[in-house]
Scaffold this active site. Structure first.
Site, mmCIF file in Angstrom:
data_model
loop_
_atom_site.group_PDB
_atom_site.id
_atom_site.type_symbol
_atom_site.label_atom_id
_atom_site.label_comp_id
_atom_site.label_asym_id
_atom_site.label_seq_id
_atom_site.Cartn_x
_atom_site.Cartn_y
_atom_site.Cartn_z
ATOM 1 N N CYS A 1 66.501 -22.754 -12.675
ATOM 2 C CA CYS A 1 66.808 -21.933 -13.849
ATOM 3 C C CYS A 1 65.898 -22.338 -15.009
ATOM 4 O O CYS A 1 65.821 -23.532 -15.350
ATOM 5 C CB CYS A 1 68.273 -22.110 -14.229
ATOM 6 S SG CYS A 1 68.668 -21.283 -15.785
ATOM 7 N N CYS B 1 68.533 -23.997 -17.728
ATOM 8 C CA CYS B 1 69.329 -25.216 -17.511
ATOM 9 C C CYS B 1 68.855 -26.043 -16.318
ATOM 10 O O CYS B 1 69.470 -27.063 -15.996
ATOM 11 C CB CYS B 1 70.802 -24.855 -17.356
ATOM 12 S SG CYS B 1 71.164 -24.110 -15.757
ATOM 13 N N LEU C 1 43.258 22.677 -12.751
ATOM 14 C CA LEU C 1 43.086 23.407 -14.009
ATOM 15 C C LEU C 1 42.050 22.682 -14.854
ATOM 16 O O LEU C 1 41.945 21.452 -14.816
ATOM 17 C CB LEU C 1 44.403 23.442 -14.787
ATOM 18 C CG LEU C 1 45.518 24.346 -14.266
ATOM 19 C CD1 LEU C 1 46.804 24.075 -15.031
ATOM 20 C CD2 LEU C 1 45.137 25.814 -14.395
ATOM 21 N N LYS D 1 46.315 19.507 -22.783
ATOM 22 C CA LYS D 1 46.991 18.243 -22.452
ATOM 23 C C LYS D 1 47.574 17.583 -23.702
ATOM 24 O O LYS D 1 46.889 17.451 -24.719
ATOM 25 C CB LYS D 1 45.995 17.278 -21.803
ATOM 26 C CG LYS D 1 45.397 17.800 -20.508
ATOM 27 C CD LYS D 1 46.279 17.544 -19.329
ATOM 28 C CE LYS D 1 46.096 16.130 -18.844
ATOM 29 N NZ LYS D 1 46.837 15.897 -17.598
ATOM 30 N N TYR E 1 55.572 29.087 -10.941
ATOM 31 C CA TYR E 1 54.830 29.668 -12.063
ATOM 32 C C TYR E 1 53.618 30.500 -11.660
ATOM 33 O O TYR E 1 52.888 30.962 -12.517
ATOM 34 C CB TYR E 1 54.388 28.569 -13.031
ATOM 35 C CG TYR E 1 53.771 27.354 -12.343
ATOM 36 C CD1 TYR E 1 52.570 27.443 -11.651
ATOM 37 C CD2 TYR E 1 54.424 26.122 -12.388
ATOM 38 C CE1 TYR E 1 52.026 26.346 -11.025
ATOM 39 C CE2 TYR E 1 53.876 25.012 -11.766
ATOM 40 C CZ TYR E 1 52.678 25.129 -11.085
ATOM 41 O OH TYR E 1 52.130 24.043 -10.467
ATOM 42 N N GLU F 1 52.791 28.603 -21.184
ATOM 43 C CA GLU F 1 54.009 28.043 -20.568
ATOM 44 C C GLU F 1 53.863 26.526 -20.426
ATOM 45 O O GLU F 1 52.757 25.997 -20.529
ATOM 46 C CB GLU F 1 54.260 28.708 -19.208
ATOM 47 C CG GLU F 1 53.179 28.401 -18.205
ATOM 48 C CD GLU F 1 53.084 29.421 -17.075
ATOM 49 O OE1 GLU F 1 53.296 30.627 -17.320
ATOM 50 O OE2 GLU F 1 52.782 28.995 -15.948
ATOM 51 N N LYS G 1 53.379 22.808 -18.974
ATOM 52 C CA LYS G 1 52.694 22.226 -17.819
ATOM 53 C C LYS G 1 53.648 21.176 -17.252
ATOM 54 O O LYS G 1 53.801 20.086 -17.801
ATOM 55 C CB LYS G 1 51.371 21.595 -18.245
ATOM 56 C CG LYS G 1 50.560 21.068 -17.085
ATOM 57 C CD LYS G 1 49.160 20.718 -17.538
ATOM 58 C CE LYS G 1 48.279 20.164 -16.453
ATOM 59 N NZ LYS G 1 48.882 19.287 -15.487
ATOM 60 N N ARG H 1 50.297 19.862 -2.107
ATOM 61 C CA ARG H 1 48.947 20.303 -2.465
ATOM 62 C C ARG H 1 47.887 19.730 -1.515
ATOM 63 O O ARG H 1 46.950 20.404 -1.144
ATOM 64 C CB ARG H 1 48.649 19.862 -3.898
ATOM 65 C CG ARG H 1 47.305 20.267 -4.374
ATOM 66 C CD ARG H 1 47.130 19.939 -5.849
ATOM 67 N NE ARG H 1 45.903 20.529 -6.348
ATOM 68 C CZ ARG H 1 44.707 19.987 -6.191
ATOM 69 N NH1 ARG H 1 44.582 18.851 -5.544
ATOM 70 N NH2 ARG H 1 43.635 20.576 -6.665
ATOM 71 N N CYS I 1 75.643 -22.564 -17.729
ATOM 72 C CA CYS I 1 74.257 -22.479 -18.211
ATOM 73 C C CYS I 1 74.256 -21.855 -19.604
ATOM 74 O O CYS I 1 74.889 -20.826 -19.837
ATOM 75 C CB CYS I 1 73.444 -21.633 -17.233
ATOM 76 S SG CYS I 1 71.851 -21.108 -17.860
ATOM 77 N N LYS J 1 47.382 31.007 -19.883
ATOM 78 C CA LYS J 1 46.852 31.884 -18.848
ATOM 79 C C LYS J 1 46.545 33.251 -19.447
ATOM 80 O O LYS J 1 47.334 33.751 -20.268
ATOM 81 C CB LYS J 1 47.880 32.053 -17.721
ATOM 82 C CG LYS J 1 48.174 30.745 -17.004
ATOM 83 C CD LYS J 1 49.298 30.864 -16.012
ATOM 84 C CE LYS J 1 49.531 29.502 -15.338
ATOM 85 N NZ LYS J 1 50.694 29.456 -14.486
ATOM 86 N N CYS K 1 71.086 -18.004 -11.388
ATOM 87 C CA CYS K 1 71.349 -19.405 -11.711
ATOM 88 C C CYS K 1 72.777 -19.725 -11.273
ATOM 89 O O CYS K 1 73.698 -18.971 -11.570
ATOM 90 C CB CYS K 1 71.183 -19.586 -13.225
ATOM 91 S SG CYS K 1 71.864 -21.120 -13.839
ATOM 92 N N ASP L 1 55.371 18.312 -15.252
ATOM 93 C CA ASP L 1 54.800 17.073 -14.741
ATOM 94 C C ASP L 1 55.578 16.631 -13.502
ATOM 95 O O ASP L 1 56.479 15.807 -13.582
ATOM 96 C CB ASP L 1 54.881 16.009 -15.839
ATOM 97 C CG ASP L 1 53.981 14.829 -15.536
ATOM 98 O OD1 ASP L 1 53.216 14.907 -14.560
ATOM 99 O OD2 ASP L 1 54.058 13.832 -16.264
HETATM 100 S S1 IVH Z 1 48.813 27.190 -12.795
HETATM 101 C C1 IVH Z 1 45.425 28.474 -9.962
HETATM 102 N N1 IVH Z 1 50.851 26.584 -14.275
HETATM 103 O O1 IVH Z 1 48.992 21.312 -13.102
HETATM 104 C C2 IVH Z 1 46.194 27.840 -11.040
HETATM 105 N N2 IVH Z 1 49.816 24.846 -13.005
HETATM 106 O O2 IVH Z 1 46.553 19.797 -13.575
HETATM 107 C C3 IVH Z 1 47.444 27.270 -10.584
HETATM 108 N N3 IVH Z 1 50.928 22.665 -13.241
HETATM 109 O O3 IVH Z 1 47.580 21.816 -9.948
HETATM 110 C C4 IVH Z 1 48.035 26.327 -11.533
HETATM 111 N N4 IVH Z 1 52.528 23.324 -14.605
HETATM 112 O O4 IVH Z 1 50.144 21.515 -10.094
HETATM 113 C C5 IVH Z 1 49.921 26.113 -13.426
HETATM 114 N N5 IVH Z 1 52.718 26.188 -15.602
HETATM 115 C C6 IVH Z 1 51.793 25.750 -14.749
HETATM 116 C C7 IVH Z 1 51.744 24.407 -14.341
HETATM 117 C C8 IVH Z 1 50.729 23.982 -13.469
HETATM 118 C C9 IVH Z 1 52.033 22.302 -13.927
HETATM 119 C C10 IVH Z 1 50.136 21.730 -12.411
HETATM 120 C C11 IVH Z 1 49.636 22.312 -11.111
HETATM 121 C C12 IVH Z 1 48.143 22.139 -11.181
HETATM 122 C C13 IVH Z 1 48.010 21.020 -12.153
HETATM 123 C C14 IVH Z 1 46.637 20.946 -12.768
#
Ligand code: IVH
Length: 707
Positions: free
Chosen positions: A442, A445, A104, A348, A247, A134, A136, A157, A465, A324, A460, A138
């Protein structure tokens, strides 16, 4: 409404199966039962709203298992019994994604997003584009293919074009359906993208388990999820409580025309949000509840900012938001670069990682003598908190992470997760770095250090001690033990060094006249301390047991032990076998308890404490208060996901209920989390015990508090 009618029908079926308890004797009945179990799996793992108890689920599951054992030819790969693989992964085959997994584009502020919105409208030749926003997630990204409604393959991936085939492991993720009715939408093959996560709770308890086993802890939930997905043993993956959030639909191919009646096919969604709903309806944990659509980028920006503020409240880690374009037709018009789609962008959040210098290491000695290296860092701020020291656990950890004094290291602090060193950056070494040498003696002591064979920790050997004695006393007076307010480690150290205090019984023999000579002690603070120490003599027995700092005896075990005896010294009489009959006590804990109570010095200390006026008796009034649960007993088993065991036990006790140490006819309620084992089996054989799910338990407590 529709949902509730459907739910009622499923529940009617459930009740019938539970009542009849008949092993299916035709394949049609078996497939009915499979469907019913899938419904309940979805209610539990995806919707987070179980409609039956775990015991009822187990009963249905066992009926299915028995039928499949009798008719192996009826087993289908999407049967709920087929998650548990019995073979190991022999390396991971490389497989091609149907559509490359792109990354992304990143944005960091309002200006980046406004700019992106302008480009979307220009390239998309539209005045307005509606956006779906939505979280992101982690975690570790995953791509899954369903064919004819069945999960057929899933992959990591990898390099975006090819990844590792991790199908066996992903079948262990309980909220990922093995069967999903995509044919309802006329879909024959579908490739779905998502993220596999470990929740913060699951991660923290997983790390505690690793630590207890002397193994290397993991830096963050993302590493834990990614590592778990690539484990050799799928059964181990199943134990680690991964969750998948789906997602994105990257590829769909429909059944050839004529194979299905046109009027029975649901239309394919034309928006991204519609796709999230479709995934949800097909049984996936898609972010449909978290996602929101907005017609203007300004509102998107506001939403992203407010989500960042609430980030720590979420049970899982997110590192930003993903915006999106909602209309799928616009996706086609906007297309993609070789790196990312133009119809989506990541916003981010502020980094929770920081880079700093590890300038020295301090070796701290705990109350059990364990020597823990603590890395001292140039202070650095992460997410508003300044971090200047981080535990680096043990010698092995230092070796595996390849840490050196003077190194530049990346550290991470994620929400309520304890800060960790993620990695060192050896490429920045300039020759001034030096190895971290673990002491042979230690640091307090000078006694020898020793290490048990299967342990990673050096200890220890000297129980006298100074560090151990001070830490033992600090633990004794701490909040969850004797709770002697305003008596912290620093004061204890001061008292110890000035000869006022030398051991735990000494706390109750302090010569308060001597305190007057100490800096920072006025009459008021001396009086307060004296009355806090006096009050602690009446603390309930389990707090005293916990306060003794017996290795492996936490609060829960201390409570269970206190229920088992009349007087603290009765613990001398319990054998290892008797101890192991109790909830959560294994050989290691049992050995540690018998070890403590067979030591003469320890017994003398306890006798001394009693002579000084401490309560060593289990007092009836302590256990049963006047609350609404008076006279009712509870036991918790399995892994609890909705609350902490200690909190739940405290709730029961507050309401006058009692916590028992094991299953017997005296038990009224057994509250079962996931992976409940022998306790549940035993309880099932005693008809007077009510078996409760966590939710049912909360209902009992809530009812109790209201009434
Ligand atoms: S959409 C073609 N939606 O973030 C687009 N990605 O830094 C597909 N990720 O590779 C990605 N949450 O692994 C999408 N709600 C979300 C996400 C998401 C986490 C990850 C995903 C992507 C990475 C990019």
């Amino acid at each position: 409404m529709v949902d509730s009618v459907l739910n009622q029908e499923w529940m009617k079926k459930t009740q019938q199966w539970v009542k009849e308890q008949q092993v299916p004797d035709t394949s049609a009945k078996l497939y009915d039962l499979q469907e019913l179990l899938r419904f309940h799996e979805k209610a539990y793992y995806v919707r987070n709203k179980p409609l039956i108890t775990d015991a009822e689920f187990d009963l249905l599951f066992n009926l299915l298992k028995k039928a499949e054992e009798a008719h192996p030819d009826w087993i289908t790969p999407d049967s709920p019994t087929q998650r548990v693989g019995n073979s190991l992964n022999e390396g991971f085959a490389t497989v091609s994604h149907l559509v490359p997994m792109l990354s992304l584009e990143n944005s960091y502020d309002a200006a980046d997003l406004t700019d992106w919105d302008r480009k979307v409208r220009e390239l998309g030749k539209t005045d307005s584009a509606s956006y779906c926003v939505e979280p992101k997630f982690d975690g570790a990204s995953i791509s899954i293919i369903y064919e004819n409604d069945r999960l057929v393959r899933s992959a990591t991936r990898g390099d975006g074009v090819e990844g590792d085939d991790i199908t066996m492991n992903s079948r262990q993720i309980k909220n990922l359906p093995l069967y999903a009715p995509f044919s309802r939408w006329g879909i024959q093959t579908i490739e779905i993208r998502g993220e596999v996560l470990m929740t913060k709770n699951a991660f923290n308890s997983f790390n505690i388990q690793l630590q207890e086993k002397g193994l290397q802890v993991l830096a963050n939930p993302r590493n834990a999820a990614a590592g778990t997905l690539r484990m050799k043993d799928p059964a181990e993956v199943g134990k680690r409580k991964l969750e998948a959030f789906l997602y994105h639909v990257s590829e769909v191919s429909l059944f050839p025309e004529g194979l299905q009646k046109a009027d029975e096919i649901l239309p394919l969604p034309d928006t991204h949000f519609g796709m999230l709903q479709m995934l949800w309806e097909a049984g996936f944990r898609s972010p449909v509840a978290e996602a929101k659509t907005f017609p203007h980028i300004k509102d998107v920006i506001d939403w992203c900012t407010s989500f960042e503020t609430g980030r720590d409240e979420l049970p899982y880690e997110i590192d930003g938001m993903v915006i999106k374009v909602n209309l799928l037709a616009l996706h086609d018009r906007l297309g993609m670069t070789t790196h990312h789609p133009r119809w989506a962008i990541a916003y981010k959040f502020k980094a929770r990682q920081a880079t700093t210098r590890l300038h020295s290491v301090e070796f701290q000695v705990g109350r059990t003598g364990a020597v823990t290296p603590v890395a001292k860092l140039d202070p650095v701020s992460i997410g508003g908190v300044t971090v200047s020291s981080i535990s680096i656990h043990n010698e092995e950890y230092i070796r595996e992470k390849d840490l050196m004094l003077g190194d530049t290291v990346t550290i991470e602090r994620a929400g309520d997760v304890i800060p960790q060193i993620v990695r060192t950056l050896p490429e920045l070494r300039d020759g001034s770095q030096s190895p971290i040498l673990f002491p042979k003696h230690c640091p307090v002591c000078e006694s020898d250090l020793f290490k048990e064979e299967e342990e990673a920790v050096w200890r220890c050997v000297n129980v006298e001690c100074k560090a151990q004695v001070v830490e033992r006393m600090a633990h004794f007076v701490s909040k969850d033990a004797l709770d002697i307010k305003s008596f912290g480690e620093q004061q204890i150290k001061k008292f110890y060094e000035s000869g006022i205090l030398k051991d735990i019984p000494g706390i109750y023999q302090i010569d308060y006249n001597l305190l007057k000579n100490l800096e920072g002690f006025g009459k008021k603070s001396i009086d307060n301390l004296q009355s806090a120490i006096e009050a602690s003599k009446k603390q309930p027995l389990h707090r005293l047991i916990y306060g003794l700092g017996i290795r492996h005896v936490g609060e829960t075990t201390a409570k269970a032990l206190a229920q088992r005896i009349e007087h603290l010294l009765d613990l001398r009489l319990l054998t290892i076998d008797q101890l192991m009959e109790m909830e959560d006590i294994g050989p290691k804990v049992a050995n540690s308890i018998t070890g403590f109570f067979s030591n003469e010095q320890n017994l003398e200390m306890l006798q001394h404490l009693e002579n000084l006026g401490l309560n060593l008796l289990r007092e009836k009034s302590e256990q049963i208060s006047d609350g609404k649960l008076k006279g009712r007993s509870f036991l918790f088993t399995g892994t609890l996901t909705q609350f902490k065991r200690s909190d739940a036990e405290a709730m029961v006790e507050k309401a006058g209920g009692q916590i028992l140490g094991g299953v017997s006819s005296k038990l009224h309620y057994l509250v079962v989390g996931t992976d409940a084992g022998s306790k549940l089996e035993k309880a099932r054989k005693i008809p007077t015990i009510r078996i409760l799910t966590e939710q049912e338990f909360l209902n009992v407590i809530a009812y109790d508090q209201e009434n």
